[in-house]
Design an enzyme around this catalytic site. Structure first.
Site, PDB file in Angstrom:
ATOM      1  N   SER A 129     -94.589 -60.533  -0.527  1.00  0.00           N
ATOM      2  CA  SER A 129     -93.774 -60.684  -1.732  1.00  0.00           C
ATOM      3  C   SER A 129     -93.390 -59.353  -2.360  1.00  0.00           C
ATOM      4  O   SER A 129     -92.313 -59.234  -2.954  1.00  0.00           O
ATOM      5  CB  SER A 129     -94.494 -61.568  -2.760  1.00  0.00           C
ATOM      6  OG  SER A 129     -95.783 -61.066  -3.041  1.00  0.00           O
TER       7      SER A 129
ATOM      8  N   HIS B 221     -95.372 -57.549  -7.233  1.00  0.00           N
ATOM      9  CA  HIS B 221     -93.959 -57.905  -7.338  1.00  0.00           C
ATOM     10  C   HIS B 221     -93.187 -56.828  -8.099  1.00  0.00           C
ATOM     11  O   HIS B 221     -92.108 -56.396  -7.673  1.00  0.00           O
ATOM     12  CB  HIS B 221     -93.808 -59.241  -8.072  1.00  0.00           C
ATOM     13  CG  HIS B 221     -94.412 -60.393  -7.334  1.00  0.00           C
ATOM     14  ND1 HIS B 221     -94.494 -61.664  -7.875  1.00  0.00           N
ATOM     15  CD2 HIS B 221     -94.959 -60.477  -6.095  1.00  0.00           C
ATOM     16  CE1 HIS B 221     -95.067 -62.475  -7.006  1.00  0.00           C
ATOM     17  NE2 HIS B 221     -95.367 -61.783  -5.924  1.00  0.00           N
TER      18      HIS B 221
END
Length: 237
Positions: free
Chosen positions: A158, A209
């Site tokens: 991610s 992230h």
């Protein structure tokens, strides 16, 4: 003699008509470029998806990929192990996933966003951005865990995927706010929604992230260049 953007002409109206021809030609070239981009197969994106799926399938076949201890034993990010000299985990953790759902979510986003970035940035630059963003995300995650003393095993693509979205944001900015169907507002909304989901849901490493998105944005600033329009001196009679 009249001069405008490098074009010289004895007749201003003829010069303007000639500039219109150049603009039309530029538009045709851009349309052709966009069509060529849509025809290109995103080879690197496909290979990255296949690699991530194969690694997960192999690990899941021999063990429990939802186990933190199991993932850590195969390269997951854990601060204590990194500080003991296993810095390779900053890289390997980006190719490991906790279960099928975790894998599927990341691969769907990778396929959608990655194929677009690969088309506009080129395969090599795209791969460098992907790897660099993944490292940036894991570095920020590691730093936050060391700072807060709240250790956990971290894994997943991610950070790299968010790096792709951050990179796409820069490409749209460089193209005056729109690149085909992509807009600055749309990408910012996507990032904001994803970060909100990371805050409200459990077990999501939002720092990875954020680090990935920032890393991808700045790496794309370094690598991505739009083609400059060329003007030629022309004498019209």
């Amino acid at each position: 003699m009249t001069t405008l953007n490098g074009l010289q002409s004895s007749y201003p109206y003829g010069m303007i008509n000639h500039m219109d021809d150049i603009k039309n030609q530029d538009k045709e070239n851009q349309d052709k470029k966009n069509q060529d981009n849509r025809k290109k197969t995103p080879v690197v994106t496909i290979l990255l998806i296949v690699l991530n799926v194969c690694i997960w399938a192999a690990l899941d076949f021999f063990g429990d990929t939802q186990s933190a201890v199991y993932i850590a034993s195969y390269g997951g990010l854990y601060p204590t192990l990194v500080l003991e000299g296993e810095w390779y985990r900053l890289f390997t953790a980006a190719f490991l996933h906790f279960g099928a759902e975790h894998l599927a979510n990341n691969m769907i986003l990778l396929g959608a966003a990655g194929s677009k970035l690969e088309q506009v940035a080129g395969s090599l630059k795209y791969l460098l951005i992907y790897i660099g963003a993944g490292l940036a995300g894991n570095l920020l995650s590691l730093f936050i865990m060391l700072y807060t003393k709240d250790y956990a095993v971290c894994a997943g693509a991610s950070g790299a995927v968010f790096g792709i979205i951050g990179a796409l944001l820069w490409t749209v900015i460089k193209n005056r706010g729109r690149l085909e169907e992509l807009t600055v507002k749309g990408l910012l909304f996507m990032l904001a929604l994803s970060f909100y989901n990371g805050v409200t849901a459990e077990g999501i490493d939002n720092w990875a992230h954020l680090g990935g998105a920032i890393g991808g944005f700045f790496l794309c600033m370094l690598f991505y260049r739009t083609k400059r329009r060329r003007f030629y001196k022309t004498s019209l009679k």
